[in-house]
Write an enzyme that holds these catalytic residues in place. Structure first.
Site, PDB file in Angstrom:
ATOM      1  N   ARG A  44      19.001   8.662  18.296  1.00  0.00           N
ATOM      2  CA  ARG A  44      18.840   9.698  19.326  1.00  0.00           C
ATOM      3  C   ARG A  44      18.070   9.195  20.540  1.00  0.00           C
ATOM      4  O   ARG A  44      18.199   9.741  21.628  1.00  0.00           O
ATOM      5  CB  ARG A  44      18.218  10.955  18.718  1.00  0.00           C
ATOM      6  CG  ARG A  44      19.167  11.633  17.724  1.00  0.00           C
ATOM      7  CD  ARG A  44      18.564  12.859  17.059  1.00  0.00           C
ATOM      8  NE  ARG A  44      17.326  12.569  16.371  1.00  0.00           N
ATOM      9  CZ  ARG A  44      17.224  12.208  15.092  1.00  0.00           C
ATOM     10  NH1 ARG A  44      18.306  12.101  14.356  1.00  0.00           N
ATOM     11  NH2 ARG A  44      16.048  11.972  14.551  1.00  0.00           N
ATOM     12  N   GLU A  70       8.308   8.741   7.623  1.00  0.00           N
ATOM     13  CA  GLU A  70       7.652   9.767   6.826  1.00  0.00           C
ATOM     14  C   GLU A  70       8.370   9.964   5.501  1.00  0.00           C
ATOM     15  O   GLU A  70       7.849  10.562   4.580  1.00  0.00           O
ATOM     16  CB  GLU A  70       7.521  11.085   7.594  1.00  0.00           C
ATOM     17  CG  GLU A  70       8.815  11.743   8.008  1.00  0.00           C
ATOM     18  CD  GLU A  70       9.351  11.288   9.356  1.00  0.00           C
ATOM     19  OE1 GLU A  70      10.083  12.069   9.971  1.00  0.00           O
ATOM     20  OE2 GLU A  70       9.069  10.152   9.789  1.00  0.00           O
TER      21      GLU A  70
END
Length: 170
Positions: free
Chosen positions: A58, A95
């Protein structure tokens, strides 16, 4: 413009416990997308920049648009085995896992002024890895631009360069 209203949250994606910030709804709205890109361009227009690095995937969307708006080059930072020439890579933690990011070895010359752009700053793993790649090629990191920052994950602590601009905070 309230950009946050154009981002939807999808719970438990890509795995349980993650609140995924889906920017496809922002990208779909021409005015919101243009506003976000224009804000990033405005943050950088008075700085000396040679190249924008956009992170897979992105970050390509925003990075390429900002590079175009500034009239500078664009360098893609890709996941492994996606670039056709000799690369330099750096492993990092997400994460929710580990990955590696790569750029072409000849993408940056010593002293080139670089801005790193991505849609999201979470743990700072990806951005920190690209920062290390810029440093290893002796580029000068001007700073970072992010659409979104997840403040609770404190990703900016993992970045050496503290010139960080963010449009939306969660």
């Amino acid at each position: 413009m309230n950009l946050e209203s154009f981002v939807r949250t999808i719970e438990d994606y890509p795995q349980p416990g993650i609140s995924f910030k889906d920017i496809t709804t922002l990208l779909k709205d021409g005015e919101a997308f243009k506003y976000a890109v224009d804000q990033m361009i405005n943050n950088l227009k008075n700085k000396e920049v040679d190249y924008i690095i956009g992170m897979d995937a992105r970050g390509f969307i925003f990075g390429a648009a900002v590079a175009y708006g500034l009239g500078v080059g664009f360098i893609p930072a890709r996941k492994p085995n996606k670039l056709p020439s000799e690369v330099i890579g750096c492993e990092y933690e997400l994460e929710y896992g580990k990955n590696t990011i790569e750029i072409h070895k000849d993408a940056i010359n010593p002293g080139d002024k670089i801005v790193i752009i991505d849609d999201l700053l979470a743990t700072g793993g990806t951005a920190g890895a690209v920062e290390k790649l810029v440093q290893s090629l002796k580029g000068e990191l001007v700073g970072f631009e992010f659409l979104i920052e997840l403040d609770g994950l404190e990703g900016r602590k993992n970045l050496e360069n503290k010139n960080i601009n963010v449009l939306i905070h969660y």
